[in-house]
Design an enzyme around this catalytic site. Structure first.
Site, PDB file in Angstrom:
ATOM      1  N   HIS A  48      -1.656   3.971  -8.457  1.00  0.00           N
ATOM      2  CA  HIS A  48      -1.911   3.154  -9.646  1.00  0.00           C
ATOM      3  C   HIS A  48      -1.593   3.957 -10.882  1.00  0.00           C
ATOM      4  CE1 HIS A  48      -5.624   5.218  -8.439  1.00  0.00           C
ATOM      5  NE2 HIS A  48      -5.925   5.320  -9.729  1.00  0.00           N
ATOM      6  N   HIS A  65       0.827  -1.207   0.000  1.00  0.00           N
ATOM      7  CA  HIS A  65       0.000   0.000   0.000  1.00  0.00           C
ATOM      8  C   HIS A  65       0.863   1.260   0.000  1.00  0.00           C
ATOM      9  CE1 HIS A  65      -3.676   2.321   0.599  1.00  0.00           C
ATOM     10  NE2 HIS A  65      -2.980   3.054   1.447  1.00  0.00           N
TER      11      HIS A  65
HETATM   12  P1  5GP Z   1      -8.272   7.249 -10.337  1.00  0.00           P
HETATM   13  O1  5GP Z   1      -9.399   8.189 -10.652  1.00  0.00           O
HETATM   14  O2  5GP Z   1      -8.135   7.020  -8.860  1.00  0.00           O
HETATM   15  O3  5GP Z   1      -6.982   7.603 -11.009  1.00  0.00           O
HETATM   16  O4  5GP Z   1      -8.675   5.876 -11.013  1.00  0.00           O
HETATM   17  C1  5GP Z   1      -9.353   4.849 -10.366  1.00  0.00           C
HETATM   18  C2  5GP Z   1      -9.723   3.823 -11.408  1.00  0.00           C
HETATM   19  O5  5GP Z   1     -10.084   2.629 -10.751  1.00  0.00           O
HETATM   20  C3  5GP Z   1     -10.935   4.228 -12.283  1.00  0.00           C
HETATM   21  O6  5GP Z   1     -10.535   4.259 -13.655  1.00  0.00           O
HETATM   22  C4  5GP Z   1     -11.961   3.148 -11.994  1.00  0.00           C
HETATM   23  O7  5GP Z   1     -12.708   2.770 -13.126  1.00  0.00           O
HETATM   24  C5  5GP Z   1     -11.114   1.999 -11.469  1.00  0.00           C
HETATM   25  N1  5GP Z   1     -11.786   1.132 -10.519  1.00  0.00           N
HETATM   26  C6  5GP Z   1     -12.529   1.520  -9.452  1.00  0.00           C
HETATM   27  N2  5GP Z   1     -12.973   0.458  -8.779  1.00  0.00           N
HETATM   28  C7  5GP Z   1     -12.511  -0.645  -9.429  1.00  0.00           C
HETATM   29  C8  5GP Z   1     -12.643  -2.051  -9.207  1.00  0.00           C
HETATM   30  O8  5GP Z   1     -13.287  -2.519  -8.263  1.00  0.00           O
HETATM   31  N3  5GP Z   1     -12.018  -2.887 -10.092  1.00  0.00           N
HETATM   32  C9  5GP Z   1     -11.314  -2.405 -11.155  1.00  0.00           C
HETATM   33  N4  5GP Z   1     -10.746  -3.303 -11.948  1.00  0.00           N
HETATM   34  N5  5GP Z   1     -11.151  -1.073 -11.381  1.00  0.00           N
HETATM   35  C10 5GP Z   1     -11.751  -0.216 -10.538  1.00  0.00           C
HETATM   36 ZN    ZN Z   2      -4.005  -0.187  -0.662  1.00  0.00          ZN
END
Ligand code: 5GP
Ligand code: ZN
Length: 116
Positions: A99, A46
């Site tokens: 990520h 994490h």
């Molecule tokens: P951020 O906005 O934090 O950069 O991106 C988070 C990403 O995580 C989003 O593109 C969203 O679609 C993806 N995401 C959110 N929840 C899940 C999940 O439970 N599984 C997967 N595979 N992707 C997720």
């Molecule tokens: Zn985490």
């Protein structure tokens, strides 16, 4: 991190469509893809965001970038791709576990931002 979504995915407690894993990373398809290829690469450990990285995190950060070429080649984006790391409130980060989005496909992904 007990309740972190991506820690749960890394531990296998929440299912994901995994495309790569090693001792430090896992990569899986984004649940809501924005391009034909939309993969997320995360450290198993994490780390909240690029705002919280420490010197000891440098190897895993390097590996996250080094694996992107292979992910793109194996998942339908052999001619290039884009890597996006949203960080913190200003960066629009929604999941507080570091990520990298690796996006691409057969067509160019388009401009980074729309100019006003
Ligand atoms: P951020 O906005 O934090 O950069 O991106 C988070 C990403 O995580 C989003 O593109 C969203 O679609 C993806 N995401 C959110 N929840 C899940 C999940 O439970 N599984 C997967 N595979 N992707 C997720
Ligand atoms: Zn985490």
């Amino acid at each position: 991190m007990e309740n972190c979504l991506f820690c749960k995915i890394a531990r296998g407690e929440i299912p994901s469509r995994k495309v790569y894993e090693d001792d430090q990373l896992i990569a899986f398809h984004d649940i809501n893809p924005l391009r034909p290829m939309h993969i997320l690469v995360i450290p198993r450990r994490h780390i909240v965001s690029l705002q919280t990285v420490e010197p000891g995190d440098e190897p895993v950060l390097g590996r996250m970038l080094a694996v992107t070429r292979r992910l793109a080649e194996e998942n339908g984006s052999p001619e290039g791709f884009r890597v996006i790391i949203n960080s913190g409130r200003i960066g629009g980060q929604e999941v507080p576990h570091l990520h990298a989005h690796v996006v691409g496909g057969p067509e160019p992904v388009g401009p980074m931002f729309k100019r006003n």
